[in-house]
Motif scaffolding. Structure first.
Motif, PDB file in Angstrom:
ATOM      1  N   THR A 105      -5.943   7.132   1.624  1.00 10.11           N
ATOM      2  CA  THR A 105      -4.922   8.038   1.333  1.00 10.11           C
ATOM      3  C   THR A 105      -4.257   8.313   2.292  1.00 10.11           C
ATOM      4  O   THR A 105      -4.273   8.517   3.732  1.00 10.11           O
ATOM      5  N   LEU A 106      -2.809   7.977   2.021  1.00 14.51           N
ATOM      6  CA  LEU A 106      -1.661   7.988   2.797  1.00 14.51           C
ATOM      7  C   LEU A 106      -1.196   9.433   2.982  1.00 14.51           C
ATOM      8  O   LEU A 106      -0.971   9.898   1.566  1.00 14.51           O
TER       9      LEU A 106
ATOM     10  N   GLU B  55       1.377   8.404   6.888  1.00 15.37           N
ATOM     11  CA  GLU B  55       2.324   7.501   6.397  1.00 15.37           C
ATOM     12  C   GLU B  55       2.910   6.733   7.513  1.00 15.37           C
ATOM     13  O   GLU B  55       3.210   5.563   7.457  1.00 15.37           O
TER      14      GLU B  55
ATOM     15  N   ALA C  94       1.087   9.315  -5.558  1.00 18.23           N
ATOM     16  CA  ALA C  94       1.236  10.664  -4.851  1.00 18.23           C
ATOM     17  C   ALA C  94       0.984  12.015  -5.904  1.00 18.23           C
ATOM     18  O   ALA C  94       0.081  12.724  -5.476  1.00 18.23           O
TER      19      ALA C  94
ATOM     20  N   ILE D 119       1.020  -1.237  -0.016  1.00 17.43           N
ATOM     21  CA  ILE D 119      -0.083  -0.013  -0.007  1.00 17.43           C
ATOM     22  C   ILE D 119       0.917   1.370   0.038  1.00 17.43           C
ATOM     23  O   ILE D 119       0.622   2.294  -0.703  1.00 17.43           O
ATOM     24  N   ARG D 120       2.106   1.438   0.750  1.00 21.92           N
ATOM     25  CA  ARG D 120       2.700   2.367   0.697  1.00 21.92           C
ATOM     26  C   ARG D 120       3.398   2.632  -0.529  1.00 21.92           C
ATOM     27  O   ARG D 120       3.407   3.713  -0.900  1.00 21.92           O
TER      28      ARG D 120
ATOM     29  N   GLN E  57      -6.867   8.212  -7.955  1.00 23.55           N
ATOM     30  CA  GLN E  57      -7.136   7.690  -6.532  1.00 23.55           C
ATOM     31  C   GLN E  57      -7.063   6.344  -6.162  1.00 23.55           C
ATOM     32  O   GLN E  57      -7.142   5.653  -7.284  1.00 23.55           O
ATOM     33  N   LEU E  58      -7.024   5.921  -5.080  1.00 21.83           N
ATOM     34  CA  LEU E  58      -6.633   4.436  -4.847  1.00 21.83           C
ATOM     35  C   LEU E  58      -7.981   3.792  -4.119  1.00 21.83           C
ATOM     36  O   LEU E  58      -8.236   4.534  -3.189  1.00 21.83           O
TER      37      LEU E  58
ATOM     38  N   SER F  70       0.600   4.079  -3.039  1.00 22.28           N
ATOM     39  CA  SER F  70       0.216   5.340  -2.727  1.00 22.28           C
ATOM     40  C   SER F  70       1.378   6.279  -3.104  1.00 22.28           C
ATOM     41  O   SER F  70       1.256   7.575  -3.473  1.00 22.28           O
TER      42      SER F  70
END
Lengths: 345, 345
Positions: free
Chosen positions: B112-113, B80, A103, A95-96, A108-109, A99
Motif C-alpha cells: 500500500t503506497l 509514496e 488508488a 509500483i508507483r 488491492q495490490l 498503485s
DNA sequence: TGGGCGCGTGGGAGCGCTCCCAGTTGTGAT
DNA sequence: ATCACAACTGGGAGCGCTCCCACGCGCCCA
C-alpha cells in the motif's frame, strides 16, 4: 434466528444486514446501492447511503469475494533478481504507477516476488484458483511460458515489455527502438562522426530493439552500420567496461558511444578514463534508463528515459479493462521514450 | 441437497467437500488435516493428503477468511515519497526481506503506497475492519499518529525504525548510533585528526542517532565534539554540498567528514572538488546507506550499510509472532550496521 | 375497467470454509 | 464382561455477502 439476525459482525463492525435495518430496506437493496446498480430509486439510495455513513459501514472483502467469486485483488509478479538489478527506478516506478492507478478502485495490490521455479509453480496454482482477478508480469524473459499459461487458463494478464516482436499476450512496452534512435540522432546532431554502441544480451528482445534503433538512426543519416562499432555487453557495468576497451582497440577514432544501459555506460566511462580519453571531449556517451546513477556521474550522463510510472499505470488500466469486460481486445501499448540531455554528450 | 452436495466449486476447482468424499471422511477432518490439527490419526491424515494431491485441491482463500475471521494477508505501508528518495536499496531491500520471510507461510503481502492524508485515512479504515491480519509500517515520521492508532485498535503493527528513543510500538531498527561510531572510529583509525560531520534533519530520530554516534566515538577517543565541525543537512545532495562549503569555511584544516547519507556525501564530494581538495588525500569521506551510488563514486565511497533485507525479515517475523500468539511481548529489535570500506577513506 | 408490463424491492439460497458439539470407536481399569 | 474416558470423527450452523426469483405497485393500452 438466521432469518431475522440483525447483530453486528463478529469483530464488532456493522454488516450489510445492519445497514439495511437502519435504512429500513432489505439486504438486496443495500447491496445494489453499494455496487452502483441503477435499479434503485433515488430516495432509497440516499437513505441507504445515509445509513452507511452513520454506521461507518465498510463491506467485508472476504465475504464479498466468496459470494461474488472475485477477489478484488491483482498480483504484481516480479522475479526476485530484478529487484536487485533494476531496483531503481524500474521497480519502484512501476509500483508507483500501478498503485496510483489502483488508488480509487478499492482493488488491492498483491506483490509477489518469485525467486525459485518452485515459487513460480506455486504462484501459477494460486492464480489458477482465481485467488486474484488478474496478473501483472514484469521483466519476463524470452523463454518464460508463464504468460501463455496464465492466458490459456483464462486469467487476465498484462506484461511489461514483450518477449518478441510478435508477442501475443497483452503488454505495455516502451519504445526502445525509438529511444535508441533518439540517442544516436542526438549524437550525430552534435557533430559526432563515428558512433559506436554497446548492446545488451542478444537473447533479450529489449536489447535487440535498442541495436535496431541504433542501426536505423545511422541509416536514416545515410551511413551504413559497421559491425566493428557494435560491441556486445550484458547490461552490467563490467561488460560495459570490457566492451569499451574492445571498441577502442578496434576503432580508436570513435567519438561517441550509445550504451544500452546506464550501468554499461558507467563501465565504459571507466574504460575511457583508463585510456586517457575525456568525456565528452574525446568521446560522447549516452546511456539508457535514466537511473539516479546517470544523474550523479561526472559529467552527468545523457540517457534515454523510460516512462516507468506511466507504464505501471498503463498496465493497470489495461488489466482492469481486461478484467472488466473481458472483451476480445488484447491491448498492446508502446509508450514513448525521451532523451534526457546532460553533460556527457 | 445442500447436505449432500459434493460438486465442484463454481470455477471448476475441487472443494473441501470433494476432497472429503474422495478420502471417505467428513469435511471437518479434511479441514483439520489442512490446518495441521494434531487430532487426526496418521492413517486418516495420509488418506486425506492423498486425496488433496489427486485432486490438486487448493483452499479457497476468501471462504477461509470469511469463516475463520482472518485474512492471511499483511500490509506493507510505504509513504509514496519514500519510494522516490530511498528507492534503492531501502525500499526493495525491505520488500525482499518481507517477501522471503513470507515465502513459506501462504500469507499474502499487500503493498500500500500512501500519498495523501485521504489515502492514509482510508487505509486506517481498512485495517480497522480486519481486512488484514497485521501491518508493517515503513519510514514513519516523528509526528505520525498512525502507529498508535492501529495499535490501539488492536491491530498488530511493526514499524521499521522508531520515532523516538522511547518508542512504544513494536519496531525493528538498525543501530544508527553504532554505525556512526564505526564510521568515525574508522576515520580516526586511519590517522585523521579533525573529523567533521554532516547531519540529517534534527527532527528525525534517525538523524539524531547518527550525530550521537559521531559524538560518542569522538569522546571515546578522548576528544570533545566541536560544534563548528557539525553542519546540518537534510539528507539531500544539495544540502550536503552546502554543508561541506560551510564546514570548509569554518575549519579549513579538517581532514575527514562523516556524512549521514550517501546522497549528502555526493554533494560534499562535489564541494571538495570545487575547492580543489582531493578525496581521500586531503579529506576522507564516509557515507551512510551503502547505496549503489556509493559503489559508483570516484573514488568509491566508504559507507555504513544497513541490513535492509534483514530488517524486512525481522519485521515480518515479529509481526507474525504478534499475530500468532498475541503475547504481551512487544518486540524491539536493533540490528547491527556494518562499515563497507572503499577508496574514499 | 381489466390485463399486461416493468420498475423497485425483499429475502431465500447459496459461496467454501471453520468451529464446535455431539457421536462413535477403542482402550484400560475394575 | 462392564464402565469411564479419551481419541477421533461427522456434519450442522454459521461467517457476510451476491445473485436471482418472486412479489407489489403504478402505469399504459385496449
Amino acid at each position: 434466528m438466521a432469518v431475522t439476525r440483525r447483530g453486528m459482525g463478529r469483530d464488532g463492525r456493522p454488516t450489510l444486514e445492519q445497514v439495511a435495518a437502519r435504512a429500513g430496506v432489505g439486504r438486496g437493496t443495500v447491496s445494489r446501492v453499494i455496487n452502483g446498480s441503477p435499479r434503485v430509486s433515488e430516495r432509497t439510495r440516499a437513505a441507504v447511503q445515509q445509513a452507511i455513513a452513520d454506521l461507518g459501514y465498510v463491506p467485508h472483502r472476504a465475504a464479498r469475494a466468496l459470494a461474488a467469486n472475485r477477489s478484488d485483488a491483482i498480483a504484481l509478479v516480479v522475479p526476485e533478481a530484478e529487484t536487485r538489478l533494476f531496483a531503481e527506478p524500474y521497480f519502484s516506478g512501476i509500483i508507483r504507477g500501478v498503485s496510483a492507478e489502483l488508488a480509487d478502485t478499492d482493488i488491492q495490490l498483491l506483490l509477489t516476488l518469485i525467486r525459485t521455479p518452485k515459487e513460480r509453480q506455486r504462484f501459477s496454482q494460486y492464480a489458477a484458483s482465481h485467488r486474484v482477478d488478474g496478473v501483472l508480469l514484469v521483466s519476463v524473459h524470452g523463454d518464460d511460458p508463464m504468460p501463455d499459461q496464465l492466458a490459456e487458463m483464462g486469467i487476465p494478464v498484462v506484461m511489461n515489455g514483450r518477449r518478441s516482436s510478435d508477442e501475443l499476450v497483452p503488454h505495455v512496452d516502451c519504445d526502445n527502438v525509438g529511444g535508441a534512435q533518439l540517442a544516436v540522432e542526438h549524437l550525430l546532431g552534435r557533430g559526432r562522426s563515428t558512433v559506436a554502441t554497446i548492446t545488451g544480451p542478444s537473447d533479450m528482445y529489449v536489447a535487440r530493439c535498442r541495436v535496431d534503433g541504433y542501426k536505423e538512426a545511422l541509416r536514416a543519416a545515410g551511413r551504413e552500420p559497421d559491425e566493428d562499432l557494435i560491441a556486445k555487453g550484458d547490461f552490467s557495468e563490467e561488460s560495459g567496461h570490457a566492451a569499451m576497451h574492445k571498441l577502442m582497440r578496434r576503432r580508436p577514432e570513435l567519438d561517441a558511444v550509445f550504451c544500452a544501459s546506464d550501468l554499461m555506460a558507467i563501465g565504459a566511462r571507466r574504460a575511457l578514463r583508463e585510456l586517457g580519453r575525456s568525456v565528452p571531449g574525446d568521446v560522447a556517451l549516452v546511456g539508457f534508463d535514466d537511473s539516479s546513477l546517470a544523474r550523479h556521474m561526472d559529467p552527468a550522463l545523457t540517457s534515454v528515459r523510460q516512462p516507468m510510472e506511466g507504464m505501471g499505470r498503463a498496465m493497470t488500466r489495461a488489466l482492469l479493462a481486461e478484467i472488466g469486460d473481458s472483451g476480445p481486445d488484447r491491448p498492446r501499448l508502446v509508450l514513448p521514450t525521451e532523451l534526457v540531455r546532460r553533460g556527457s554528450s
